[in-house]
Write a protein that holds these residues in place. Structure first.
Motif, PDB file in Angstrom:
ATOM      1  N   ARG A 173       0.798  -1.219   0.000  1.00  0.00           N
ATOM      2  CA  ARG A 173       0.000   0.000   0.000  1.00  0.00           C
ATOM      3  C   ARG A 173       0.834   1.275   0.000  1.00  0.00           C
ATOM      4  O   ARG A 173       0.290   2.370  -0.052  1.00  0.00           O
ATOM      5  N   LEU A 174       2.145   1.134   0.105  1.00  0.00           N
ATOM      6  CA  LEU A 174       2.981   2.338   0.060  1.00  0.00           C
ATOM      7  C   LEU A 174       2.663   3.081  -1.228  1.00  0.00           C
ATOM      8  O   LEU A 174       2.842   2.553  -2.330  1.00  0.00           O
ATOM      9  N   PRO A 175       2.203   4.326  -1.136  1.00  0.00           N
ATOM     10  CA  PRO A 175       1.535   4.977  -2.265  1.00  0.00           C
ATOM     11  C   PRO A 175       2.415   5.285  -3.468  1.00  0.00           C
ATOM     12  O   PRO A 175       1.918   5.397  -4.584  1.00  0.00           O
ATOM     13  N   SER A 176       3.729   5.425  -3.252  1.00  0.00           N
ATOM     14  CA  SER A 176       4.612   5.826  -4.354  1.00  0.00           C
ATOM     15  C   SER A 176       5.455   4.677  -4.898  1.00  0.00           C
ATOM     16  O   SER A 176       6.283   4.893  -5.788  1.00  0.00           O
ATOM     17  N   MET A 177       5.252   3.476  -4.381  1.00  0.00           N
ATOM     18  CA  MET A 177       6.125   2.352  -4.712  1.00  0.00           C
ATOM     19  C   MET A 177       6.069   2.017  -6.199  1.00  0.00           C
ATOM     20  O   MET A 177       5.005   1.800  -6.771  1.00  0.00           O
TER      21      MET A 177
END
Length: 373
Positions: free
Chosen positions: A236-240
Motif C-alpha cells: 500500500r505504500l503509495p509511491s512504490m
C-alpha cells in the motif's frame, strides 16, 4: 613507492595538512585544499581494471587517471563543484577501477559539502563503512554498491537525514542490526530509494518495513535473509514503483486485493520466498506492471484471467509453483510480453494454434520465451 615518500607526494601531504589546520572543515575551506584532498584520496588507492569487472559495470574506465595536479579539480572527470562557492558537491567515481581500502582518516571525508557520492563498482578490499560517512550532512545520494565493503553498517549512516537515495547493495558481508535499522527508518524520512540487496538483515522483523517512508519509490531487499511474516500493507505504500523481496527463503506472506496500490507499481519480485495462497483477480489491475517474478514460491490455484489485462508486462515468471487449471489464453495477446515462464505447474488446456509446437518465436523483434515443460 617503497619505504620513502616521493617529494611530490610529501609536498602534497604537507599542503593538505596546512589547509586542514587553517580551515578545519569550515565554510571557507578553499578550492585548493579540496583539490589536495581529492589528490591524496586518489593516491591512497590504486587503479586496477579488475576492480570494475563487466558483470557489475557496463562501462568502466579510470576516471581519476586523468586528474592533474596543475588543473582546477572542478574540471576533473567525476567532480562537480558549486558554481558560486566552488565547493565540491558531487563525486561520481562509479566503475573507476579503484582498488584499496578507505579508512576513517581518508581525505575523502574532508569534502563535507558533498551532496552526491558514488563509489559503486570498485573494490575496497573488505573495508568497513567508516562512521565518517555520517559527517556528509548535505548528502542526498549515496551509492556504495558492488564495492566490497564489509562488516556492520554504522549507526552514523542514519544521521544522513537528507538522503533521497541510499544504495549499499551487493556488498556480500554487510550486516545491519536492529538499532541502526530503526534509526534509518526513523530519521531518513526523505528516502525515495533504498537498496540493501545481499545485506544480512536476519535480525530485522519484516513488520518494521511498515514504518518506511511513504515517499519510497524503490525498495530492494533481495537475498537479505529476512524471515517471518510480511505485513500485508507493504503493497500500500503509495509511491512504490519497484519492490524486490526475492531470495528471502524464510519470508512468508500472501497476496490479496486489500494489499495493493495499483497506480505506480511496475516491478515486483517475490521469487524464491515462502509466499503462498492464490493469485488474486486484482493482479490484473496493476496497469503499470512491467516485471512480475513469482517463481519458486508456494502459490496455488488458477491463474486469474485478469492477468490478460497487464498490457505493459514485459517479463512474467510464474514457474515452480502449484498453479493449476486452465491456462488463460489472454496471456498470449499481451502486446509487450517478451518473457513468459510457466514451467513446473499443473496447468492444462490448449495453446493458441499459432503456438502449438513452438518454444521460441519472434514478437516485434524481441525474443519471446515460452516455457511450459
Amino acid at each position: 613507492m617503497g619505504k620513502c615518500l616521493s617529494w611530490k607526494y610529501f609536498s602534497l601531504l604537507l599542503s593538505l595538512l596546512f589547509f586542514h589546520s587553517q580551515f578545519p572543515f569550515s565554510s571557507s575551506f578553499s578550492s585548493n585544499s579540496q583539490c589536495s584532498a581529492l589528490l591524496h584520496f586518489n593516491h591512497s588507492l590504486s587503479l586496477n581494471s579488475s576492480a570494475s569487472p563487466p558483470l557489475k559495470c557496463f562501462n568502466s574506465y579510470p576516471k581519476t587517471g586523468s586528474w592533474k595536479e596543475d588543473k582546477d579539480c572542478c574540471t576533473w572527470d567525476g567532480v562537480v563543484c558549486d558554481n558560486s562557492t566552488r565547493h565540491v558537491i558531487a563525486l561520481d567515481l562509479g566503475c573507476s577501477w579503484l582498488s584499496g581500502s578507505i579508512h576513517s582518516n581518508s581525505t575523502l571525508f574532508v569534502l563535507r559539502h558533498l551532496r552526491t557520492l558514488n563509489l559503486a563498482g570498485n573494490y575496497f578490499n573488505s573495508s568497513l563503512i567508516s562512521p565518517e560517512f555520517g559527517k556528509f550532512q548535505s548528502l542526498t545520494h549515496l551509492n556504495l554498491s558492488h564495492s566490497r565493503f564489509y562488516g556492520e553498517i554504522p549507526y552514523e549512516i542514519s544521521q544522513l537525514s537528507l538522503l533521497v537515495s541510499l544504495d549499499l547493495s551487493y556488498n556480500w558481508g554487510l550486516l545491519i542490526k536492529t538499532p541502526v535499522w530503526k534509526r534509518v527508518i526513523g530519521n531518513l524520512t526523505q528516502l525515495r530509494e533504498l537498496l540493501l540487496d545481499e545485506t544480512n538483515m536476519s535480525s530485522i522483523t519484516p513488520s518494521s518495513l511498515m514504518n518506511l517512508s511513504s515517499s519510497l519509490t524503490t525498495l530492494s531487499l533481495g537475498g537479505c535473509s529476512l524471515q517471518g511474516t510480511l505485513e500485508l500493507n507493504i503493497f500500500r505504500l503509495p509511491s512504490m514503483q519497484i519492490l524486490d523481496l526475492g531470495g528471502n527463503r524464510n519470508l512468508e506472506g500472501s497476496l490479496s486485493r486489500s494489499n495493493w496500490n495499483s497506480s505506480s507499481l511496475n516491478f515486483l519480485s517475490l521469487d524464491h520466498t515462502n509466499f503462498s495462497g492464490e493469485l488474486p483477480d486484482f493482479i490484473g489491475s496493476l496497469k503499470s506492471l512491467e516485471y512480475l517474478y513469482l517463481s519458486a514460491c508456494n502459490f496455488i490455484g488458477a491463474i486469474p484471467t485478469s492477468i490478460g489485462n497487464l498490457t505493459q508486462i514485459i517479463n512474467l515468471d510464474l514457474s515452480y509453483n502449484s498453479f493449476n487449471g486452465l491456462l488463460p489464453l489472454s496471456i498470449f495477446d499481451l502486446p509487450n510480453l517478451s518473457g513468459l515462464f510457466l514451467e513446473h505447474n499443473q496447468l492444462v488446456g490448449p495453446l493458441p494454434n499459432h503456438l502449438v509446437g513452438v518454444v521460441a518465436i519472434e514478437i516485434i523483434g524481441a525474443q519471446f520465451l515460452l516455457c511450459l515443460a
